[in-house]
Design an enzyme around this catalytic site. Structure first.
Site, PDB file in Angstrom:
ATOM      1  N   THR A 152      -9.057   0.110   1.534  1.00  0.00           N
ATOM      2  CA  THR A 152     -10.468   0.361   1.209  1.00  0.00           C
ATOM      3  C   THR A 152     -10.984   1.529   2.037  1.00  0.00           C
ATOM      4  OG1 THR A 152     -10.746  -1.969   0.655  1.00  0.00           O
ATOM      5  CG2 THR A 152     -12.759  -0.718   1.109  1.00  0.00           C
TER       6      THR A 152
ATOM      7  N   HIS B  46      -0.980  -5.091   4.709  1.00  0.00           N
ATOM      8  CA  HIS B  46      -0.888  -6.529   4.416  1.00  0.00           C
ATOM      9  C   HIS B  46      -0.311  -6.836   3.034  1.00  0.00           C
ATOM     10  CE1 HIS B  46      -4.599  -7.413   1.876  1.00  0.00           C
ATOM     11  NE2 HIS B  46      -4.887  -6.197   2.301  1.00  0.00           N
TER      12      HIS B  46
ATOM     13  N   THR C 278     -10.557   4.206  19.446  1.00  0.00           N
ATOM     14  CA  THR C 278      -9.323   3.641  20.004  1.00  0.00           C
ATOM     15  C   THR C 278      -8.462   3.080  18.867  1.00  0.00           C
ATOM     16  OG1 THR C 278     -10.542   3.051  21.963  1.00  0.00           O
ATOM     17  CG2 THR C 278      -8.449   1.917  21.633  1.00  0.00           C
TER      18      THR C 278
ATOM     19  N   CYS D  21     -11.673 -10.224  -4.743  1.00  0.00           N
ATOM     20  CA  CYS D  21     -12.596  -9.167  -4.319  1.00  0.00           C
ATOM     21  C   CYS D  21     -13.228  -9.562  -2.995  1.00  0.00           C
ATOM     22  CB  CYS D  21     -13.632  -8.865  -5.386  1.00  0.00           C
ATOM     23  SG  CYS D  21     -15.003  -9.975  -5.408  1.00  0.00           S
TER      24      CYS D  21
ATOM     25  N   ASN E 208      -3.105  -3.903  -9.770  1.00  0.00           N
ATOM     26  CA  ASN E 208      -3.078  -5.111  -8.939  1.00  0.00           C
ATOM     27  C   ASN E 208      -3.269  -6.393  -9.743  1.00  0.00           C
ATOM     28  OD1 ASN E 208      -5.759  -3.710  -8.995  1.00  0.00           O
ATOM     29  ND2 ASN E 208      -6.395  -5.735  -8.320  1.00  0.00           N
TER      30      ASN E 208
HETATM   31  N1  PLP Z   1      -6.377  -1.171  -4.041  1.00  0.00           N
HETATM   32  C1  PLP Z   1      -5.604  -2.109  -4.623  1.00  0.00           C
HETATM   33  C2  PLP Z   1      -4.821  -1.763  -5.863  1.00  0.00           C
HETATM   34  C3  PLP Z   1      -5.544  -3.391  -4.078  1.00  0.00           C
HETATM   35  O1  PLP Z   1      -4.775  -4.310  -4.666  1.00  0.00           O
HETATM   36  C4  PLP Z   1      -6.301  -3.688  -2.913  1.00  0.00           C
HETATM   37  C5  PLP Z   1      -6.294  -5.052  -2.339  1.00  0.00           C
HETATM   38  O2  PLP Z   1      -6.188  -6.019  -3.026  1.00  0.00           O
HETATM   39  C6  PLP Z   1      -7.076  -2.665  -2.328  1.00  0.00           C
HETATM   40  C7  PLP Z   1      -7.080  -1.429  -2.925  1.00  0.00           C
HETATM   41  C8  PLP Z   1      -7.858  -2.908  -1.060  1.00  0.00           C
HETATM   42  O3  PLP Z   1      -6.957  -2.993  -0.011  1.00  0.00           O
HETATM   43  P1  PLP Z   1      -7.361  -3.453   1.468  1.00  0.00           P
HETATM   44  O4  PLP Z   1      -7.433  -4.935   1.419  1.00  0.00           O
HETATM   45  O5  PLP Z   1      -6.250  -2.982   2.350  1.00  0.00           O
HETATM   46  O6  PLP Z   1      -8.654  -2.799   1.808  1.00  0.00           O
END
Ligand code: PLP
Length: 403
Positions: A93, A223, A255, A342, A173
């Site tokens: 994000t 993650h 940091t 989400c 996703n």
């Molecule tokens: N983009 C995609 C395709 C994702 O699947 C996700 C998380 O599910 C994200 C962005 C956001 O990732 P993060 O949790 O590392 O901010």
């Protein structure tokens, strides 16, 4: 026993626990369990290499910076980037916001013209939304077909509108469809634009090369590849971009999260070494689960591009069976989801399934299943039994209501 040996012993215990964890975890698109070898590195860094990587006056700082540099090399290796093009963040994000913020900053006042596919993750949609609401960006949408593939004619139409930035994910996703990033990047560059690739679901699973393919921005997260949460990276093709990001978007660096970064680096190293073998096994397990569900659940539909999707993805629709009822029955047995997790945790209809043109019935009956490298055959078979039983129960209860 030294600290590392202790951590290894503890993680071995955890390994056994993962194998028998209930409910069976089949939501690996949402997040993955941390590989115990990664956890050992994180712990060791926290306890033994706790220095501030920005401390230049003593060796504690130096040791921490060594770990950051090692992790940078692993991230660069996995994504075919130059080490000077890797910037650590708190996750995808933040990487996405940095990339879009940087592209906006580089416009120097004129609104950034963005083209984005209609199936981008909420993190991309939100970042674009902030730009649009503040008058700093405008957006053109690129359509997808019923399997969530980008419609080439829609992309070409957007490119003719002289867009500055094209946002395309490397893999979806929800339904797992994989996108032809090398080709799209070439087309975008020919049209004079830049490309932001959300590689969150794809890095380590699908070939992506930042330098060779000249990807302007690649965002991804630890993650999703068995690393710790709260750490990710933005990899860029031109290393001067980072200087500009620091100067124009961030102001200065804080940091560094050294334990997270060290763990992320190890996760990259491991998926680079073992990913191909893991994917092969996971694909076979996914196909076995898919075959069972197709056999036992009449009317079931598998969504996404079945010939070109993530090996661990199985996205199904059970027409006429509300997904919340099925998932509710599975709650303590099998962890699956209705779609993207989400940030608010709120349940909203999936914009991805809507963009694919799925009927309301198919959207309401949609379930996302995501296998992982620790998923065992037993778990697959047990999950298949449970999903079939839950779907049958819901179908029977609905017949009762209708009858
Ligand atoms: N983009 C995609 C395709 C994702 O699947 C996700 C998380 O599910 C994200 C962005 C956001 O990732 P993060 O949790 O590392 O901010």
């Amino acid at each position: 026993m030294n600290r590392i040996a202790l951590a290894q012993k503890e993680t071995a215990v955890r390994d056994t626990r993962i194998a028998t964890l209930r409910p069976i975890y089949l939501d690996h698109h949402s997040t993955t369990p941390v590989d115990p070898r990664v956890a050992a590195i994180v712990l060791d860094t926290m306890v033994n290499a706790f220095g501030n990587a920005n401390s230049v006056d003593h060796t504690h700082g130096e040791a921490a910076m060594d770990l950051v540099e090692r992790a940078t090399a692993e991230v660069a290796d996995l994504t075919g980037s130059d080490v000077s093009g890797v910037r650590f963040t708190s996750g995808s994000t933040e990487s996405i916001r940095l990339a879009i913020g940087h592209a906006i900053a580089m416009r120097g006042g004129r609104a950034l013209r963005i083209a984005a596919t209609t199936v981008e993750h909420q993190a991309v949609l939100d970042a674009i939304g902030i730009g649009v609401r503040s008058g700093l960006a405008e957006v053109l949408w690129v359509d997808v077909d019923a399997e969530a593939n980008v419609r080439p004619e829609s992309l070409q139409a957007a490119l003719r509108e002289s867009v500055d930035l094209v946002c395309v994910m490397a893999a979806n996703n929800e339904v797992g469809t994989i996108y032809p990033i090398e080709q799209i990047a070439r087309d975008v560059h020919l049209a004079g634009g830049k490309i932001l690739v959300d590689g969150t679901q794809a890095v380590g699973r699908v070939d992506l090369r930042v330098t060779d393919w000249d990807l302007d921005y690649l965002a991804f997260s630890s993650h999703k590849i068995y690393g710790p949460k709260g750490v990710g990276a933005l990899a860029v093709a031109g290393n001067d971009v980072h200087t500009e990001i620091t100067a124009r978007v961030l102001g200065h660096d804080g940091t560094l999260n050294v334990p997270g970064i060290a763990g992320f680096g190890e996760a990259c190293r491991l998926i680079g070494l073992e990913g191909v073998g893991d994917e092969k096994r996971v694909r076979a397990s996914r196909d076995r689960l898919e075959a069972r569900l197709l056999r036992d659940l009449p009317g079931i539909v598998v969504n996404g591009n079945r010939g070109n999707r993530l090996a661990h993805n199985l996205h199904i629709s059970l027409p006429g069976l509300p997904n919340d009822a099925v998932i509710g029955r599975l709650r303590n047995k099998v962890a699956v989801s209705t779609g993207a997790a989400c940030s608010s945790g709120a349940q909203t209809p999936s914009h991805v399934l809507k963009a694919m043109g799925l009927s309301e019935e198919m959207q309401e009956g949609a379930i996302r299943i995501g296998l992982g490298k620790y998923t065992t055959q037993d778990e697959v078979d047990c999950a298949a039994d449970e999903i079939v039983a839950a779907a049958r129960e819901v179908a029977e209860s609905m017949q009762g209501v209708r009858g």
